[in-house]
Design a protein around this motif. Structure first.
Motif, PDB file in Angstrom:
ATOM      1  N   ARG A  71       2.973 -10.391   9.628  1.00  0.00           N
ATOM      2  CA  ARG A  71       2.202  -9.799  10.727  1.00  0.00           C
ATOM      3  C   ARG A  71       1.523  -8.547  10.206  1.00  0.00           C
ATOM      4  O   ARG A  71       2.079  -7.848   9.343  1.00  0.00           O
ATOM      5  CB  ARG A  71       3.110  -9.395  11.891  1.00  0.00           C
ATOM      6  CG  ARG A  71       3.759 -10.519  12.631  1.00  0.00           C
ATOM      7  CD  ARG A  71       4.620  -9.969  13.743  1.00  0.00           C
ATOM      8  NE  ARG A  71       4.944  -8.577  13.451  1.00  0.00           N
ATOM      9  CZ  ARG A  71       5.171  -7.623  14.343  1.00  0.00           C
ATOM     10  NH1 ARG A  71       5.174  -7.870  15.573  1.00  0.00           N
ATOM     11  NH2 ARG A  71       5.443  -6.394  13.987  1.00  0.00           N
ATOM     12  N   THR A  72       0.374  -8.236  10.759  1.00  0.00           N
ATOM     13  CA  THR A  72      -0.338  -7.012  10.402  1.00  0.00           C
ATOM     14  C   THR A  72      -0.781  -6.295  11.669  1.00  0.00           C
ATOM     15  O   THR A  72      -0.866  -6.898  12.740  1.00  0.00           O
ATOM     16  CB  THR A  72      -1.576  -7.323   9.534  1.00  0.00           C
ATOM     17  OG1 THR A  72      -2.435  -8.208  10.254  1.00  0.00           O
ATOM     18  CG2 THR A  72      -1.188  -7.921   8.196  1.00  0.00           C
ATOM     19  N   GLU A 110     -10.070  -8.412  -6.450  1.00  0.00           N
ATOM     20  CA  GLU A 110     -11.251  -8.841  -5.689  1.00  0.00           C
ATOM     21  C   GLU A 110     -11.065  -8.579  -4.191  1.00  0.00           C
ATOM     22  O   GLU A 110     -12.025  -8.261  -3.490  1.00  0.00           O
ATOM     23  CB  GLU A 110     -11.516 -10.340  -5.907  1.00  0.00           C
ATOM     24  CG  GLU A 110     -11.719 -10.743  -7.348  1.00  0.00           C
ATOM     25  CD  GLU A 110     -10.416 -10.873  -8.146  1.00  0.00           C
ATOM     26  OE1 GLU A 110      -9.345 -11.177  -7.569  1.00  0.00           O
ATOM     27  OE2 GLU A 110     -10.471 -10.637  -9.363  1.00  0.00           O
ATOM     28  N   LEU A 111      -9.838  -8.719  -3.709  1.00  0.00           N
ATOM     29  CA  LEU A 111      -9.539  -8.468  -2.299  1.00  0.00           C
ATOM     30  C   LEU A 111      -9.766  -6.996  -1.975  1.00  0.00           C
ATOM     31  O   LEU A 111     -10.364  -6.659  -0.949  1.00  0.00           O
ATOM     32  CB  LEU A 111      -8.091  -8.873  -2.006  1.00  0.00           C
ATOM     33  CG  LEU A 111      -7.699  -9.102  -0.559  1.00  0.00           C
ATOM     34  CD1 LEU A 111      -8.384 -10.342  -0.013  1.00  0.00           C
ATOM     35  CD2 LEU A 111      -6.190  -9.281  -0.471  1.00  0.00           C
ATOM     36  N   ILE A 112      -9.292  -6.133  -2.855  1.00  0.00           N
ATOM     37  CA  ILE A 112      -9.484  -4.690  -2.673  1.00  0.00           C
ATOM     38  C   ILE A 112     -10.965  -4.352  -2.745  1.00  0.00           C
ATOM     39  O   ILE A 112     -11.479  -3.574  -1.922  1.00  0.00           O
ATOM     40  CB  ILE A 112      -8.677  -3.891  -3.711  1.00  0.00           C
ATOM     41  CG1 ILE A 112      -7.172  -4.155  -3.526  1.00  0.00           C
ATOM     42  CG2 ILE A 112      -8.977  -2.399  -3.605  1.00  0.00           C
ATOM     43  CD1 ILE A 112      -6.290  -3.604  -4.638  1.00  0.00           C
ATOM     44  N   ALA A 170      -9.010  -0.777   0.050  1.00  0.00           N
ATOM     45  CA  ALA A 170      -7.549  -0.694   0.004  1.00  0.00           C
ATOM     46  C   ALA A 170      -6.944  -0.550   1.396  1.00  0.00           C
ATOM     47  O   ALA A 170      -5.835  -1.012   1.658  1.00  0.00           O
ATOM     48  CB  ALA A 170      -7.115   0.465  -0.887  1.00  0.00           C
ATOM     49  N   VAL A 171      -7.671   0.093   2.282  1.00  0.00           N
ATOM     50  CA  VAL A 171      -7.194   0.294   3.661  1.00  0.00           C
ATOM     51  C   VAL A 171      -7.810  -0.806   4.520  1.00  0.00           C
ATOM     52  O   VAL A 171      -8.897  -0.654   5.078  1.00  0.00           O
ATOM     53  CB  VAL A 171      -7.571   1.697   4.178  1.00  0.00           C
ATOM     54  CG1 VAL A 171      -7.076   1.895   5.606  1.00  0.00           C
ATOM     55  CG2 VAL A 171      -6.998   2.771   3.265  1.00  0.00           C
ATOM     56  N   SER A 172      -7.106  -1.943   4.568  1.00  0.00           N
ATOM     57  CA  SER A 172      -7.634  -3.104   5.282  1.00  0.00           C
ATOM     58  C   SER A 172      -6.506  -4.069   5.623  1.00  0.00           C
ATOM     59  O   SER A 172      -5.432  -4.027   5.023  1.00  0.00           O
ATOM     60  CB  SER A 172      -8.680  -3.821   4.424  1.00  0.00           C
ATOM     61  OG  SER A 172      -8.082  -4.347   3.247  1.00  0.00           O
ATOM     62  N   GLU A 173      -6.790  -4.957   6.549  1.00  0.00           N
ATOM     63  CA  GLU A 173      -5.813  -5.954   6.952  1.00  0.00           C
ATOM     64  C   GLU A 173      -5.451  -6.883   5.799  1.00  0.00           C
ATOM     65  O   GLU A 173      -4.262  -7.116   5.556  1.00  0.00           O
ATOM     66  CB  GLU A 173      -6.334  -6.752   8.161  1.00  0.00           C
ATOM     67  CG  GLU A 173      -5.302  -7.677   8.782  1.00  0.00           C
ATOM     68  CD  GLU A 173      -5.155  -9.024   8.081  1.00  0.00           C
ATOM     69  OE1 GLU A 173      -4.100  -9.664   8.240  1.00  0.00           O
ATOM     70  OE2 GLU A 173      -6.096  -9.435   7.356  1.00  0.00           O
ATOM     71  N   PRO A 174      -6.432  -7.425   5.061  1.00  0.00           N
ATOM     72  CA  PRO A 174      -6.051  -8.336   3.979  1.00  0.00           C
ATOM     73  C   PRO A 174      -5.190  -7.672   2.901  1.00  0.00           C
ATOM     74  O   PRO A 174      -4.288  -8.310   2.344  1.00  0.00           O
ATOM     75  CB  PRO A 174      -7.395  -8.806   3.400  1.00  0.00           C
ATOM     76  CG  PRO A 174      -8.394  -8.550   4.470  1.00  0.00           C
ATOM     77  CD  PRO A 174      -7.888  -7.361   5.223  1.00  0.00           C
ATOM     78  N   VAL A 175      -5.441  -6.412   2.610  1.00  0.00           N
ATOM     79  CA  VAL A 175      -4.653  -5.726   1.577  1.00  0.00           C
ATOM     80  C   VAL A 175      -3.249  -5.426   2.101  1.00  0.00           C
ATOM     81  O   VAL A 175      -2.268  -5.606   1.381  1.00  0.00           O
ATOM     82  CB  VAL A 175      -5.383  -4.466   1.063  1.00  0.00           C
ATOM     83  CG1 VAL A 175      -4.476  -3.631   0.173  1.00  0.00           C
ATOM     84  CG2 VAL A 175      -6.645  -4.880   0.305  1.00  0.00           C
ATOM     85  N   TRP A 227      -3.130   0.753   8.068  1.00  0.00           N
ATOM     86  CA  TRP A 227      -2.836  -0.670   8.208  1.00  0.00           C
ATOM     87  C   TRP A 227      -1.399  -0.929   7.771  1.00  0.00           C
ATOM     88  O   TRP A 227      -0.950  -0.386   6.767  1.00  0.00           O
ATOM     89  CB  TRP A 227      -3.784  -1.512   7.353  1.00  0.00           C
ATOM     90  CG  TRP A 227      -5.044  -1.851   8.070  1.00  0.00           C
ATOM     91  CD1 TRP A 227      -6.255  -1.225   7.953  1.00  0.00           C
ATOM     92  CD2 TRP A 227      -5.221  -2.891   9.029  1.00  0.00           C
ATOM     93  NE1 TRP A 227      -7.169  -1.812   8.779  1.00  0.00           N
ATOM     94  CE2 TRP A 227      -6.559  -2.849   9.458  1.00  0.00           C
ATOM     95  CE3 TRP A 227      -4.370  -3.861   9.563  1.00  0.00           C
ATOM     96  CZ2 TRP A 227      -7.073  -3.737  10.396  1.00  0.00           C
ATOM     97  CZ3 TRP A 227      -4.879  -4.744  10.503  1.00  0.00           C
ATOM     98  CH2 TRP A 227      -6.223  -4.683  10.904  1.00  0.00           C
ATOM     99  N   PHE A 228      -0.718  -1.770   8.524  1.00  0.00           N
ATOM    100  CA  PHE A 228       0.664  -2.144   8.255  1.00  0.00           C
ATOM    101  C   PHE A 228       0.754  -3.652   8.045  1.00  0.00           C
ATOM    102  O   PHE A 228      -0.013  -4.413   8.641  1.00  0.00           O
ATOM    103  CB  PHE A 228       1.565  -1.803   9.443  1.00  0.00           C
ATOM    104  CG  PHE A 228       1.660  -0.350   9.745  1.00  0.00           C
ATOM    105  CD1 PHE A 228       2.683   0.417   9.209  1.00  0.00           C
ATOM    106  CD2 PHE A 228       0.727   0.266  10.575  1.00  0.00           C
ATOM    107  CE1 PHE A 228       2.776   1.767   9.492  1.00  0.00           C
ATOM    108  CE2 PHE A 228       0.811   1.616  10.854  1.00  0.00           C
ATOM    109  CZ  PHE A 228       1.839   2.370  10.312  1.00  0.00           C
ATOM    110  N   GLY A 229       1.727  -4.051   7.242  1.00  0.00           N
ATOM    111  CA  GLY A 229       2.075  -5.453   7.108  1.00  0.00           C
ATOM    112  C   GLY A 229       3.586  -5.585   7.085  1.00  0.00           C
ATOM    113  O   GLY A 229       4.280  -4.738   6.516  1.00  0.00           O
TER     114      GLY A 229
END
Length: 141
Positions: free
Chosen positions: A106-107, A45-47, A52-57, A96-98
């Motif tokens: 951190r992102t 659901e998050l994706i 897929a290219v996002s801060e939450p992912v 995006w990095f995490g």
């Protein structure tokens, strides 16, 4: 490591170093959305909601890498390496990095220039540089 657009290049850079078996635990190459969900526990659901290219992912990937390993720190990367796949909101070069270290995540987003190889190389370097900055200093002696 939890990698999408870099396809394992961060893990390869780590394991290129002699003695890395002392500190490198494992890497996940989760190129597809299904792999992100199955291997890292990123909610589908998050994706679907953020892409897929996002801060939450990126955050969920970094946290999932730790939850599905024995590691103490992680780096995650998800982006658009090109030459296709970009959009107005997420042009080619958007990555995006995490990082999850010491219980804190951190992102950060970066926009890299160049062709596919250049975007991927810059993502590897940036991901590792920021991970090293986040790690606690080594005790000497």
């Amino acid at each position: 490591t939890a990698e999408s657009c870099t396809g394992g290049l961060i893990a390869a850079a780590c394991t290129d170093l002699a003695g890395s078996s002392d500190w490198f635990e494992r890497g996940f190459v989760t190129y597809s959305n299904a792999a992100k969900t199955e291997l890292l526990g990123v909610p589908a659901e998050l994706i679907a909601q953020h892409g897929a290219v996002s801060e939450p992912v990126a955050r969920a990937m970094a946290e999932g890498a730790l939850a599905h390993s024995h590691a103490q720190a992680s780096v995650a990367v998800t982006g658009v390496a090109g030459p296709g796949g970009g959009s107005a909101d997420k042009p080619v070069g958007t990555v995006w990095f995490g990082w999850c270290v010491g219980g804190a995540t951190r992102t950060e987003v970066q926009h890299f220039a160049g062709d596919r190889a250049a975007v991927r190389a810059q993502a590897v370097a940036h991901g590792l540089r920021r991970l090293l900055e986040a790690l606690p200093p080594m005790a000497s002696g």
